[in-house]
Design an enzyme around this catalytic site. Structure first.
Site, mmCIF file in Angstrom:
data_model
loop_
_atom_site.group_PDB
_atom_site.id
_atom_site.type_symbol
_atom_site.label_atom_id
_atom_site.label_comp_id
_atom_site.label_asym_id
_atom_site.label_seq_id
_atom_site.Cartn_x
_atom_site.Cartn_y
_atom_site.Cartn_z
ATOM 1 N N HIS A 47 0.785 -1.184 0.044
ATOM 2 C CA HIS A 47 -0.194 -0.117 0.143
ATOM 3 C C HIS A 47 0.853 1.372 -0.112
ATOM 4 C CE1 HIS A 47 -3.059 2.735 1.448
ATOM 5 N NE2 HIS A 47 -3.981 1.918 0.980
ATOM 6 N N ILE A 53 1.899 4.551 1.528
ATOM 7 C CA ILE A 53 0.784 5.470 2.317
ATOM 8 C C ILE A 53 0.339 4.534 3.473
ATOM 9 C CG2 ILE A 53 -1.171 6.963 2.184
ATOM 10 C CD1 ILE A 53 -0.235 7.511 -0.764
ATOM 11 N N GLY A 56 -5.993 4.757 5.455
ATOM 12 C CA GLY A 56 -6.785 5.416 6.407
ATOM 13 C C GLY A 56 -7.444 4.517 7.626
ATOM 14 N N VAL A 57 -7.788 3.349 7.205
ATOM 15 C CA VAL A 57 -8.465 2.447 8.077
ATOM 16 C C VAL A 57 -7.658 2.199 9.175
ATOM 17 C CG1 VAL A 57 -8.094 0.278 7.022
ATOM 18 C CG2 VAL A 57 -10.164 0.441 8.292
ATOM 19 N N GLU A 61 -8.035 3.142 13.146
ATOM 20 C CA GLU A 61 -7.715 1.925 13.969
ATOM 21 C C GLU A 61 -6.812 2.647 15.150
ATOM 22 O OE1 GLU A 61 -7.570 -1.535 16.487
ATOM 23 O OE2 GLU A 61 -9.011 -0.796 14.977
#
Length: 145
Positions: A47, A53, A56-57, A61
């Protein structure tokens, strides 16, 4: 709170432990925690190749884990084995990519606090710049048997 204190408050372990230290904790109010984002994170391999990067998840978290520490410490649950489970995420916004080599500042505060359900507002920053924000709800529960 150093990493030992973080690990005492949360059940998460590598690679899912996303809080490295707590810089400030005001019981019943707020927390400021840090995640050192390094190129060694397993998610960077995919990723994205050539442009790593933080997903976002995983930023959300990390915010939730910081809020979990706040809840555990505020409700006097340290050492009880109680778990903090996500119930809802609202209004998540991602403002800027989080790349390896930064310190991700995780700020979370209570919006509502009850014995079994808490609501939080969270913000993630890099060098004072807002990179993500979300509101979320969590449930305090016994671990599965």
């Amino acid at each position: 709170m150093d990493i030992r204190g973080v690990m005492a408050a949360l059940p998460h372990r590598f690679p899912m432990l996303l809080v490295d230290r707590v810089e400030e904790l005001i019981v019943d109010e707020s927390i400021v925690a840090i995640k050192a984002v390094t190129i060694n994170e397993p998610f960077f391999a995919g990723h994205f190749p050539g442009r790593p990067i933080m997903p976002g998840v995983l930023i959300v978290e990390a915010l939730a884990q910081a809020a979990g520490i706040l809840a555990v410490e505020s409700l006097g649950l340290a050492g009880t084995g109680k778990l903090v489970y996500f119930m809802a995420i609202d209004g998540a916004k991602f403002r800027s990519p989080v790349e390896p080599g930064v310190l991700l500042r995780l700020e979370a505060s209570f919006v509502q606090k009850r014995a079994s359900v808490c609501k939080f507002a969270g913000r993630a920053l890099v060098d004072g710049k807002l990179v993500a924000e979300a509101n979320f709800t969590a449930m305090i529960a016994d671990p599965p048997k």
